[in-house]
Scaffold this motif. Structure first.
Motif: not given
Length: 222
Positions: A107-110, A143-147, A154-157
């Motif tokens: 969902e984040i990447i989308r 897209a990765l730069r934006a998100i 999310q990865f830390i969580m």
């Protein structure tokens, strides 16, 4: 209340706790790598012309996001053996973290992909690039730069969520702390210490992500 603090038991067990920290980081990195692969693959599948494939991705995301992580890891560890698939605790933990993180990553990447101007995509296709090249070269990196902030958060969580893996006796920081506490009965000292260790792990990850973002995405220094 008559309780005397004694951190000597924590000092004596410090090597075991540090190994637990490394195990937690290892689990988190493996889970994050799997989650990122699932996230990218899920976004590609979500944009497919095949309705069943889009439905499969949507169903997966809804299933993972609307069920507790503890139930997910229990299902993988305790339910799958009944159909002949037995996984050891470490593999189960990595798979559970990857699937859980992957659902959120989709969902984040989308969201990042949808933020890309369609004109850029059309320009790439007009230049003769096929869809895979357009996605990789024109869509994915911007897209990765934006998100990136949302994804790293999310990865830390997900790293902190790895503590739940102690429920299936996976080797990580919380499971080490539980064994020390059961041997010494010094609950306050042990859990106070691992609270600080989790804070240190989170800080190190945030620092590493920040360095990466400045180098590859040209984010400004705070």
């Amino acid at each position: 209340m008559g309780y005397t603090l004694d951190f000597s038991v924590v000092i004596d067990a410090l090597p075991s706790l540090l190994w637990g920290c490394l195990a937690t980081i290892g689990l988190a990195q493996s889970g994050m790598s799997l989650a990122l692969v699932i996230g990218v693959a899920g976004v590609v599948a979500r944009g497919s012309n095949q309705r069943w494939l889009r439905g499969l991705v949507i169903g997966f995301v809804e299933l993972i996001r609307n069920t507790p992580f503890l139930v997910q890891i229990f299902f993988l560890f305790f339910a799958l053996p009944h159909i002949g698939l037995t996984l050891n605790p470490t593999v189960t933990a990595i798979l559970a973290l990857g699937l859980n993180g992957g659902a959120y990553a989709i969902e984040i990447i989308r969201g990042g992909v949808q933020s890309i101007d369609k004109g850029q995509i059309e320009a790439g296709l007009a230049l003769g690039l096929h869809k895979g090249q357009v996605f990789r070269m024109i869509v994915l990196k911007p897209a990765l730069r934006a998100i990136y902030p949302s994804l790293t958060g999310q990865f830390i969580m997900l790293t902190l969520t790895s503590s739940i893996c102690s429920a299936i006796a996976a080797y990580e920081l919380t499971s080490v702390a539980q064994r020390i506490e059961s041997d010494t009965f010094r609950s306050f000292e042990v859990y106070f210490t691992i609270t600080g260790l989790y804070l240190a792990i989170s800080w190190l990850m945030m620092t590493g992500f920040s360095v990466f973002s400045r180098r590859y995405f040209n984010y400004p220094t705070r």
